[in-house]
Design a protein around this motif. Sequence first.
Motif, PDB file in Angstrom:
ATOM      1  N   UNK A   1      26.685  11.759   0.061  1.00  0.00           N
ATOM      2  CA  UNK A   1      27.981  11.092   0.225  1.00  0.00           C
ATOM      3  C   UNK A   1      27.810   9.644   0.682  1.00  0.00           C
ATOM      4  N   UNK A   2      26.876   9.413   1.610  1.00  0.00           N
ATOM      5  CA  UNK A   2      26.645   8.063   2.134  1.00  0.00           C
ATOM      6  C   UNK A   2      26.169   7.137   1.018  1.00  0.00           C
ATOM      7  N   UNK A   3      25.203   7.559   0.215  1.00  0.00           N
ATOM      8  CA  UNK A   3      24.696   6.718  -0.874  1.00  0.00           C
ATOM      9  C   UNK A   3      25.718   6.573  -1.998  1.00  0.00           C
ATOM     10  N   UNK A   4      26.506   7.595  -2.227  1.00  0.00           N
ATOM     11  CA  UNK A   4      27.581   7.488  -3.214  1.00  0.00           C
ATOM     12  C   UNK A   4      28.552   6.380  -2.794  1.00  0.00           C
ATOM     13  N   UNK A   5      28.871   6.316  -1.505  1.00  0.00           N
ATOM     14  CA  UNK A   5      29.742   5.254  -0.999  1.00  0.00           C
ATOM     15  C   UNK A   5      29.035   3.901  -1.005  1.00  0.00           C
ATOM     16  N   UNK A   6      27.752   3.880  -0.663  1.00  0.00           N
ATOM     17  CA  UNK A   6      26.992   2.624  -0.656  1.00  0.00           C
ATOM     18  C   UNK A   6      26.987   1.982  -2.040  1.00  0.00           C
ATOM     19  N   UNK A   7      26.733   2.791  -3.068  1.00  0.00           N
ATOM     20  CA  UNK A   7      26.659   2.257  -4.426  1.00  0.00           C
ATOM     21  C   UNK A   7      28.004   2.264  -5.145  1.00  0.00           C
ATOM     22  N   UNK A   8      29.022   2.869  -4.525  1.00  0.00           N
ATOM     23  CA  UNK A   8      30.368   2.834  -5.085  1.00  0.00           C
ATOM     24  C   UNK A   8      30.572   3.706  -6.306  1.00  0.00           C
ATOM     25  N   UNK A   9      29.719   4.715  -6.448  1.00  0.00           N
ATOM     26  CA  UNK A   9      29.841   5.582  -7.628  1.00  0.00           C
ATOM     27  C   UNK A   9      28.976   6.827  -7.481  1.00  0.00           C
ATOM     28  N   UNK A  10      29.228   7.761  -8.375  1.00  0.00           N
ATOM     29  CA  UNK A  10      28.419   8.982  -8.450  1.00  0.00           C
ATOM     30  C   UNK A  10      27.006   8.602  -8.902  1.00  0.00           C
TER      31      UNK A  10
ATOM     32  N   UNK B   1      27.533 -12.356  -0.090  1.00  0.00           N
ATOM     33  CA  UNK B   1      28.479 -11.579  -0.899  1.00  0.00           C
ATOM     34  C   UNK B   1      28.224 -10.082  -0.749  1.00  0.00           C
ATOM     35  N   UNK B   2      26.955  -9.708  -0.656  1.00  0.00           N
ATOM     36  CA  UNK B   2      26.616  -8.291  -0.474  1.00  0.00           C
ATOM     37  C   UNK B   2      27.173  -7.782   0.851  1.00  0.00           C
ATOM     38  N   UNK B   3      27.020  -8.575   1.907  1.00  0.00           N
ATOM     39  CA  UNK B   3      27.541  -8.182   3.220  1.00  0.00           C
ATOM     40  C   UNK B   3      29.058  -8.091   3.212  1.00  0.00           C
ATOM     41  N   UNK B   4      29.721  -9.037   2.571  1.00  0.00           N
ATOM     42  CA  UNK B   4      31.185  -9.013   2.489  1.00  0.00           C
ATOM     43  C   UNK B   4      31.675  -7.779   1.746  1.00  0.00           C
ATOM     44  N   UNK B   5      30.933  -7.359   0.730  1.00  0.00           N
ATOM     45  CA  UNK B   5      31.328  -6.185  -0.051  1.00  0.00           C
ATOM     46  C   UNK B   5      31.371  -4.923   0.808  1.00  0.00           C
ATOM     47  N   UNK B   6      30.553  -4.887   1.861  1.00  0.00           N
ATOM     48  CA  UNK B   6      30.510  -3.716   2.728  1.00  0.00           C
ATOM     49  C   UNK B   6      31.366  -3.859   3.973  1.00  0.00           C
ATOM     50  N   UNK B   7      31.944  -5.007   4.199  1.00  0.00           N
ATOM     51  CA  UNK B   7      32.656  -5.262   5.456  1.00  0.00           C
ATOM     52  C   UNK B   7      33.872  -4.368   5.662  1.00  0.00           C
ATOM     53  N   UNK B   8      34.545  -3.948   4.600  1.00  0.00           N
ATOM     54  CA  UNK B   8      35.748  -3.151   4.774  1.00  0.00           C
ATOM     55  C   UNK B   8      35.609  -1.697   4.405  1.00  0.00           C
ATOM     56  N   UNK B   9      34.383  -1.205   4.264  1.00  0.00           N
ATOM     57  CA  UNK B   9      34.218   0.165   3.797  1.00  0.00           C
ATOM     58  C   UNK B   9      33.350   1.021   4.730  1.00  0.00           C
ATOM     59  N   UNK B  10      33.503   0.815   6.026  1.00  0.00           N
ATOM     60  CA  UNK B  10      32.831   1.632   7.048  1.00  0.00           C
ATOM     61  C   UNK B  10      31.309   1.611   6.984  1.00  0.00           C
TER      62      UNK B  10
ATOM     63  N   UNK C   1      13.463 -16.423   2.382  1.00  0.00           N
ATOM     64  CA  UNK C   1      14.482 -15.417   2.073  1.00  0.00           C
ATOM     65  C   UNK C   1      15.600 -15.435   3.095  1.00  0.00           C
ATOM     66  N   UNK C   2      16.719 -14.820   2.705  1.00  0.00           N
ATOM     67  CA  UNK C   2      17.787 -14.403   3.613  1.00  0.00           C
ATOM     68  C   UNK C   2      17.883 -12.899   3.421  1.00  0.00           C
ATOM     69  N   UNK C   3      18.073 -12.169   4.519  1.00  0.00           N
ATOM     70  CA  UNK C   3      18.159 -10.719   4.383  1.00  0.00           C
ATOM     71  C   UNK C   3      19.119 -10.106   5.385  1.00  0.00           C
ATOM     72  N   UNK C   4      19.631  -8.932   5.034  1.00  0.00           N
ATOM     73  CA  UNK C   4      20.460  -8.136   5.930  1.00  0.00           C
ATOM     74  C   UNK C   4      20.093  -6.677   5.682  1.00  0.00           C
ATOM     75  N   UNK C   5      20.114  -5.886   6.757  1.00  0.00           N
ATOM     76  CA  UNK C   5      19.730  -4.480   6.647  1.00  0.00           C
ATOM     77  C   UNK C   5      20.886  -3.565   6.999  1.00  0.00           C
ATOM     78  N   UNK C   6      20.846  -2.409   6.381  1.00  0.00           N
ATOM     79  CA  UNK C   6      21.768  -1.339   6.689  1.00  0.00           C
ATOM     80  C   UNK C   6      20.912  -0.077   6.854  1.00  0.00           C
ATOM     81  N   UNK C   7      21.302   0.787   7.763  1.00  0.00           N
ATOM     82  CA  UNK C   7      20.538   2.003   8.015  1.00  0.00           C
ATOM     83  C   UNK C   7      21.374   3.213   7.639  1.00  0.00           C
TER      84      UNK C   7
END
Length: 122
Positions: free
Chosen positions: A23-32, A75-84, A97-103
């Motif tokens: 479920x977490x990865x389905x939400x991360x990638x926005x699809x099945x 843009x990647x970070x903004x895409x996740x800002x409103x979806x928990x 590089x510029x980088x951001x991590x999610x766990x």
Amino acid sequence: MSTQNINSVISVVPVRNFEKAFEWYKNLFGREPDVVPMEGIAEWQLIENAWIQVATDQEHAGRTTVVIGVNDVEAQCKAYSGVNFSIGEIVEYPGIIKMAEITDPEGNKISFVQDISNNSDH
């Protein structure tokens, strides 16, 4: 080793609780997932010949880091800002590089990395 014969890459993300991770990865990638080849495994194709596989693996769960190259890390970070999703701060290594991590819930890290080296060789 020659890389001339390589035609794809699959990053395996080992998890203990497959249902929760699914479920977490389905939400991360926005699809099945694109493929569920068997129970306890799901695969998402991110770009041509590059896949993320979430797989039940009790022994190795929570110890993986996957690096995903992006064109624009802000843009990647903004895409996740409103979806928990709690994505970390953007860290910049000037001229590199510029980088951001999610766990994920298991402790695996997904790093979104933007190349800012102005080197078009990769």
